[in-house]
Design a protein around this motif. Structure first.
Motif, PDB file in Angstrom:
ATOM      1  N   SER A 206       2.980 -40.831  86.189  1.00 28.17           N
ATOM      2  CA  SER A 206       3.790 -39.361  86.797  1.00 28.17           C
ATOM      3  C   SER A 206       4.157 -38.476  85.739  1.00 28.17           C
ATOM      4  O   SER A 206       4.537 -38.847  84.632  1.00 28.17           O
ATOM      5  N   VAL A 207       3.849 -37.068  86.081  1.00 30.76           N
ATOM      6  CA  VAL A 207       4.349 -36.094  84.987  1.00 30.76           C
ATOM      7  C   VAL A 207       5.341 -35.379  85.485  1.00 30.76           C
ATOM      8  O   VAL A 207       5.467 -34.822  86.711  1.00 30.76           O
ATOM      9  N   HIS A 208       6.337 -34.930  84.519  1.00 30.52           N
ATOM     10  CA  HIS A 208       7.499 -34.345  85.138  1.00 30.52           C
ATOM     11  C   HIS A 208       7.781 -33.102  84.119  1.00 30.52           C
ATOM     12  O   HIS A 208       7.815 -33.202  82.484  1.00 30.52           O
ATOM     13  N   LEU A 209       8.014 -32.000  84.595  1.00 25.92           N
ATOM     14  CA  LEU A 209       8.463 -30.748  83.673  1.00 25.92           C
ATOM     15  C   LEU A 209       9.853 -30.919  83.350  1.00 25.92           C
ATOM     16  O   LEU A 209      10.766 -30.883  84.140  1.00 25.92           O
ATOM     17  N   ILE A 210      10.032 -31.008  81.951  1.00 24.36           N
ATOM     18  CA  ILE A 210      11.650 -30.932  81.430  1.00 24.36           C
ATOM     19  C   ILE A 210      11.825 -29.680  80.942  1.00 24.36           C
ATOM     20  O   ILE A 210      13.249 -29.545  80.488  1.00 24.36           O
ATOM     21  N   GLU A 211      11.116 -28.730  80.449  1.00 22.19           N
ATOM     22  CA  GLU A 211      11.400 -27.460  80.001  1.00 22.19           C
ATOM     23  C   GLU A 211      10.279 -26.522  80.459  1.00 22.19           C
ATOM     24  O   GLU A 211       9.255 -26.762  79.987  1.00 22.19           O
ATOM     25  N   GLY A 212      10.773 -25.397  80.765  1.00 22.91           N
ATOM     26  CA  GLY A 212       9.639 -24.287  81.116  1.00 22.91           C
ATOM     27  C   GLY A 212      10.177 -22.935  80.690  1.00 22.91           C
ATOM     28  O   GLY A 212       9.391 -21.979  81.081  1.00 22.91           O
ATOM     29  N   ALA A 213      11.284 -22.986  79.979  1.00 28.40           N
ATOM     30  CA  ALA A 213      11.659 -21.590  79.261  1.00 28.40           C
ATOM     31  C   ALA A 213      11.368 -21.212  78.038  1.00 28.40           C
ATOM     32  O   ALA A 213      11.615 -19.878  77.561  1.00 28.40           O
ATOM     33  N   LEU A 214      10.643 -22.049  77.404  1.00 25.23           N
ATOM     34  CA  LEU A 214       9.990 -21.545  76.201  1.00 25.23           C
ATOM     35  C   LEU A 214       8.828 -20.717  76.182  1.00 25.23           C
ATOM     36  O   LEU A 214       7.788 -21.169  76.882  1.00 25.23           O
ATOM     37  N   LYS A 215       8.431 -19.791  75.273  1.00 23.39           N
ATOM     38  CA  LYS A 215       7.599 -19.010  75.281  1.00 23.39           C
ATOM     39  C   LYS A 215       6.244 -19.873  74.565  1.00 23.39           C
ATOM     40  O   LYS A 215       5.042 -19.869  75.247  1.00 23.39           O
ATOM     41  N   PHE A 216       6.374 -20.560  73.427  1.00 27.16           N
ATOM     42  CA  PHE A 216       5.389 -21.513  72.809  1.00 27.16           C
ATOM     43  C   PHE A 216       5.582 -22.500  72.403  1.00 27.16           C
ATOM     44  O   PHE A 216       5.870 -22.966  71.298  1.00 27.16           O
ATOM     45  N   PRO A 217       6.126 -23.598  73.208  1.00 23.99           N
ATOM     46  CA  PRO A 217       6.641 -24.866  72.888  1.00 23.99           C
ATOM     47  C   PRO A 217       5.431 -25.557  71.753  1.00 23.99           C
ATOM     48  O   PRO A 217       4.291 -25.461  72.291  1.00 23.99           O
ATOM     49  N   ASN A 218       5.679 -25.967  70.783  1.00 16.15           N
ATOM     50  CA  ASN A 218       4.782 -26.736  69.819  1.00 16.15           C
ATOM     51  C   ASN A 218       5.046 -27.993  69.600  1.00 16.15           C
ATOM     52  O   ASN A 218       4.787 -29.013  70.322  1.00 16.15           O
ATOM     53  N   GLY A 219       5.587 -28.349  68.212  1.00 14.99           N
ATOM     54  CA  GLY A 219       5.844 -29.438  67.907  1.00 14.99           C
ATOM     55  C   GLY A 219       7.091 -30.450  68.707  1.00 14.99           C
ATOM     56  O   GLY A 219       7.734 -29.634  68.998  1.00 14.99           O
ATOM     57  N   VAL A 220       6.892 -31.609  68.705  1.00 11.87           N
ATOM     58  CA  VAL A 220       7.602 -32.356  69.355  1.00 11.87           C
ATOM     59  C   VAL A 220       8.179 -33.809  68.624  1.00 11.87           C
ATOM     60  O   VAL A 220       7.018 -34.262  68.061  1.00 11.87           O
ATOM     61  N   ALA A 221       9.189 -34.399  68.472  1.00 12.22           N
ATOM     62  CA  ALA A 221       9.309 -35.566  68.090  1.00 12.22           C
ATOM     63  C   ALA A 221      10.693 -36.139  68.451  1.00 12.22           C
ATOM     64  O   ALA A 221      11.785 -35.335  69.015  1.00 12.22           O
ATOM     65  N   LEU A 222      10.924 -37.525  68.254  1.00 13.00           N
ATOM     66  CA  LEU A 222      12.202 -38.018  68.940  1.00 13.00           C
ATOM     67  C   LEU A 222      12.978 -38.336  67.825  1.00 13.00           C
ATOM     68  O   LEU A 222      12.694 -38.797  66.679  1.00 13.00           O
ATOM     69  N   SER A 223      14.148 -38.517  68.150  1.00 15.78           N
ATOM     70  CA  SER A 223      15.532 -38.971  66.936  1.00 15.78           C
ATOM     71  C   SER A 223      15.220 -40.518  66.743  1.00 15.78           C
ATOM     72  O   SER A 223      14.457 -41.126  67.513  1.00 15.78           O
ATOM     73  N   PRO A 224      15.535 -41.275  65.867  1.00 15.92           N
ATOM     74  CA  PRO A 224      15.448 -42.678  65.468  1.00 15.92           C
ATOM     75  C   PRO A 224      15.764 -43.353  66.734  1.00 15.92           C
ATOM     76  O   PRO A 224      15.211 -44.464  67.060  1.00 15.92           O
ATOM     77  N   ASP A 225      17.024 -43.007  67.377  1.00 17.20           N
ATOM     78  CA  ASP A 225      17.499 -43.767  68.669  1.00 17.20           C
ATOM     79  C   ASP A 225      16.926 -43.508  69.902  1.00 17.20           C
ATOM     80  O   ASP A 225      17.094 -44.019  70.987  1.00 17.20           O
ATOM     81  N   GLU A 226      15.947 -42.605  69.773  1.00 21.65           N
ATOM     82  CA  GLU A 226      15.247 -42.097  70.922  1.00 21.65           C
ATOM     83  C   GLU A 226      15.973 -41.426  72.018  1.00 21.65           C
ATOM     84  O   GLU A 226      15.657 -41.413  73.360  1.00 21.65           O
ATOM     85  N   ARG A 227      17.256 -41.286  71.719  1.00 20.03           N
ATOM     86  CA  ARG A 227      18.066 -40.388  72.748  1.00 20.03           C
ATOM     87  C   ARG A 227      18.123 -38.909  72.690  1.00 20.03           C
ATOM     88  O   ARG A 227      18.659 -38.277  73.426  1.00 20.03           O
ATOM     89  N   THR A 228      17.367 -38.205  71.386  1.00 19.85           N
ATOM     90  CA  THR A 228      17.270 -37.001  71.555  1.00 19.85           C
ATOM     91  C   THR A 228      15.645 -36.590  71.226  1.00 19.85           C
ATOM     92  O   THR A 228      15.103 -37.185  70.461  1.00 19.85           O
ATOM     93  N   LEU A 229      15.264 -35.572  72.051  1.00 15.76           N
ATOM     94  CA  LEU A 229      14.005 -34.978  71.841  1.00 15.76           C
ATOM     95  C   LEU A 229      14.144 -33.618  70.931  1.00 15.76           C
ATOM     96  O   LEU A 229      14.989 -32.731  71.410  1.00 15.76           O
ATOM     97  N   TYR A 230      13.320 -33.398  70.079  1.00 17.46           N
ATOM     98  CA  TYR A 230      13.103 -32.105  69.185  1.00 17.46           C
ATOM     99  C   TYR A 230      12.046 -31.211  69.552  1.00 17.46           C
ATOM    100  O   TYR A 230      10.859 -32.253  69.631  1.00 17.46           O
TER     101      TYR A 230
END
Length: 344
Positions: A206-230
């Motif tokens: 299943s696919v879920h939209l979690i952010e739709g307000a950015l014009k050009f979302p690009n790079g993505v990464a997780l924090s070491p504890d995986e509780r934060t998405l950059y």
């Protein structure tokens, strides 16, 4: 298409390998480039001021999406416009690994970037692939070069051109979907999604939209504890890094701007693009001017300047080599920080 490579290969003796509990620091024989710039005294404990930035391969159109394959001690990366995936190792240098890396059809008139983009190595030896040209997320097996589509649509509409990807240990996947792969970008007649989204792909498909307000979302990464998405936003008018707090299911519980690169964009080429995170929580983020290093609060600590636009970076070798894709070439630099997953 690439016009060739100048390869820098480091060969380590079997005796040295046998004597080390972990892979030794790679020997360096390529051209030294760029410089290390500190903004804060603490930066020297993360990247030493005398660290050598070494060009290891060149001749690409736009290098992107680096992923270190620990089981084989090699780097995979993409030349997105050339629709080609490359392989680099210290022993063998660089070579074409897969072509096409993305779209395999003949009707490319509507595509600006037909190749695959971001890569994410998985513990089982497979690689997650953000396929910009084919407009989907896939799992790729480097051993067989076979791929399996994991997601190609959201609410019945095709993705724009998936760009970058990050995987949580439980198999939940986050990816960005800007329209960079389409001719005309936002004005492309092929664009079906009403937003340029950040998505979550669950293990059940299943696919879920979690952010739709950015014009050009690009790079993505997780924090070491995986509780934060950059997430990096490559919008020249709003060049920021966003931070999202996640619950156990991967739902967003809070979001805010982590840092703004507007002042950097006014004086240098580039934009917030790919990024990676070290085990101690520092962000190594493509930015105007180079690879910017920030702490988890968004404070700028220093920059690794390659002399060209930086698209992305990843940790490899024993976890203390940073591999950087930078416009037409790939570089590496030894750092004091260590990548996530290399702690042991």
């Amino acid at each position: 298409m690439p016009k060739g490579f100048r390869i820098a290969a480091a060969v380590m003796s079997c005796a040295v390998l046998a004597a080390c509990a972990s892979p030794p620091a790679p020997q360096t024989h390529g051209a030294s480039i760029g410089r290390i710039v500190a903004f804060d005294p603490s930066f020297d404990a993360i990247v030493r001021k005398d660290a050598r930035i070494e060009k290891i391969a060149e001749g690409f159109t736009w290098s992107e999406g680096p992923a270190w394959i620990s089981g084989g001690d090699y780097l995979l990366f993409n030349d997105v416009p050339a629709n080609t995936m490359h392989r680099w190792s210290a022993r063998e240098g660089a070579s074409v690994f897969l072509t096409p890396s993305g779209y395999a059809g003949t009707d490319t008139a509507g595509l600006r970037e037909a190749g695959a983009n971001g890569l994410e190595a998985e513990p089982a030896g497979t690689v997650l692939l953000a396929d910009s040209g084919s407009r989907l997320i896939a799992r790729f097996d480097p051993a067989t070069k076979q791929r399996t589509t994991l997601a190609a649509t959201y609410e019945g509409k095709r993705f724009n051109s998936p760009n970058d990807i990050a995987r949580r240990r439980d198999g939940v996947v986050f990816f960005t979907d800007p329209p960079y792969g389409l001719n005309g970008i936002d004005d492309s007649p092929l664009k079906e999604q009403p937003v340029n989204g950040v998505y979550r792909l669950d293990p059940d498909g299943s696919v879920h939209l979690i952010e739709g307000a950015l014009k050009f979302p690009n790079g993505v990464a997780l924090s070491p504890d995986e509780r934060t998405l950059y997430v990096a936003n490559s919008d020249r008018e709003h060049p920021v890094w966003m931070v999202y707090r996640l619950d156990a299911h991967g739902n967003v519980t809070d979001r805010r701007v982590l840092a703004d690169a507007s002042d950097l964009a006014a004086n240098a080429e580039g934009a917030p693009d790919g990024l990676t995170v070290s085990a101690d929580g520092h962000l190594f983020a493509s930015a105007p001017g180079g690879l910017l290093v920030m702490d988890a609060s968004g404070k700028r600590l220093g920059m690794i300047e390659t002399g060209a636009r930086v698209s992305n970076a990843t940790f490899g070798d024993d976890g203390r080599t940073l591999y950087i894709t930078s416009h037409t070439f790939v570089a590496r630099v030894r750092v004091e920080a260590r990548g996530v997953g290399f702690e042991r």
